[in-house]
Design a protein around this motif. Structure first.
Motif, short mmCIF file in Angstrom:
data_model
loop_
_atom_site.label_atom_id
_atom_site.label_comp_id
_atom_site.label_asym_id
_atom_site.label_seq_id
_atom_site.Cartn_x
_atom_site.Cartn_y
_atom_site.Cartn_z
N PHE A 107 0.23 -5.16 9.70
CA PHE A 107 1.19 -6.22 9.38
C PHE A 107 1.50 -6.13 7.90
O PHE A 107 0.61 -6.20 7.07
CB PHE A 107 0.64 -7.61 9.71
N HIS A 108 2.78 -5.96 7.58
CA HIS A 108 3.16 -5.77 6.18
C HIS A 108 4.18 -6.79 5.70
O HIS A 108 4.64 -6.70 4.57
CB HIS A 108 3.70 -4.36 5.97
N GLY A 109 4.59 -7.73 6.56
CA GLY A 109 5.52 -8.76 6.12
C GLY A 109 6.74 -8.87 6.99
O GLY A 109 6.84 -8.22 8.04
N ASN A 166 6.29 -10.67 -4.00
CA ASN A 166 5.47 -11.08 -2.85
C ASN A 166 5.11 -9.84 -2.04
O ASN A 166 5.56 -8.73 -2.34
CB ASN A 166 6.18 -12.13 -1.99
N GLY A 167 4.31 -10.07 -1.00
CA GLY A 167 3.81 -8.94 -0.22
C GLY A 167 4.91 -8.15 0.45
O GLY A 167 4.94 -6.91 0.39
N SER A 168 5.85 -8.84 1.08
CA SER A 168 6.91 -8.14 1.82
C SER A 168 7.79 -7.31 0.88
O SER A 168 8.09 -6.15 1.16
CB SER A 168 7.80 -9.15 2.57
C1 PLP Z 1 -1.44 -7.20 4.71
C2 PLP Z 1 -0.23 -8.00 4.38
N1 PLP Z 1 0.84 -7.36 3.86
C3 PLP Z 1 1.97 -8.04 3.57
C4 PLP Z 1 2.05 -9.41 3.78
C5 PLP Z 1 3.35 -10.13 3.46
O1 PLP Z 1 3.21 -10.87 2.31
P1 PLP Z 1 4.23 -12.04 1.93
O2 PLP Z 1 3.99 -13.13 2.91
O3 PLP Z 1 3.83 -12.39 0.52
O4 PLP Z 1 5.61 -11.49 2.02
C6 PLP Z 1 0.96 -10.11 4.28
C7 PLP Z 1 1.06 -11.56 4.50
O5 PLP Z 1 0.23 -12.19 5.12
C8 PLP Z 1 -0.21 -9.38 4.60
O6 PLP Z 1 -1.28 -10.01 5.11
#
Ligand code: PLP
Length: 196
Positions: A142-144, A109-111
């Motif tokens: 915003f990275h999670g 996932n993103g985080s």
């Molecule tokens: C730019 C960005 N990075 C990271 C994330 C985090 O991703 P996740 O929710 O899959 O952990 C998001 C989530 O919205 C995001 O928009």
């Protein structure tokens, strides 16, 4: 009992203050860009997370392929095992990446992909025997919600209780087309400290 009522009994939702937002919208179906709730209301999904932004919800090609794959090989741990879908995806990604990028590391996932990136950077210097423990990040990102990802994000109302546990970060402004010189000067100044 409605889904909304059942939800309230046991569920906490992410990034939600439940006293301010006591009820969630209960979605029962999705198609294309439309979401349907349990009361028959429809919504345009303008959040469009994951692939739904490009391909729409319940895209028949994607659901068919996922169903087929689930009947052949559903899951296997990726440390010391491998499989063709991952190999094919890595080959397709390498095709469109710049030539100096030849390795892929999948995350879920993103985080956690941000955690992986941070750990790779820290381990690179650790393996070289250099102590580097400060990260550089853009302001207002915003990275999670995992700790590394929160650390490099712009400080937000969600992060307050956790800031004491963050990795050390120096922030530089986000490029806006007019501030390159300023950012470069800040980057140079930070890199002279040798800790990053
Ligand atoms: C730019 C960005 N990075 C990271 C994330 C985090 O991703 P996740 O929710 O899959 O952990 C998001 C989530 O919205 C995001 O928009």
């Amino acid at each position: 009992m409605t889904l909304k009522e059942r939800d309230k009994k046991h569920l906490w939702h992410p990034l939600t203050q439940h006293q301010l937002h006591p009820e969630s919208v209960a979605i029962v179906k999705a198609e294309g860009c439309t979401l349907y709730d349990e009361d028959g209301n429809t919504y345009i999904d303008a959040i469009a997370s994951w692939y739904t932004c490009m391909y729409g919800h319940c895209n028949p090609y994607i659901t068919k392929k996922v169903a087929e794959q689930m009947q052949t090989l559903d899951q296997v741990v990726f440390s010391s095992l491998t499989h063709e879908p991952a190999i094919k995806l890595s080959e397709a990604l390498i095709e469109i990446l710049p030539n100096n990028q030849q390795k892929i590391f999948f995350s879920d996932n993103g985080s956690t992909s941000v955690e992986v990136g941070i750990k790779m950077a820290l381990q690179y210097h650790f393996n070289r025997g250099e102590k580097r423990n400060v990260l550089i990040a853009f302001e207002d990102g915003f990275h999670g919600d995992t700790f590394g990802a929160m650390s490099v994000s712009g400080l937000s109302v969600y992060n307050g209780p956790f800031e004491d546990f963050f990795i050390e970060v120096k922030r530089i402004p986000t490029p806006n087309g007019t501030n390159h010189d300023n950012i470069l000067a800040q980057l140079n100044a930070i890199s002279k400290t040798n800790a990053v």
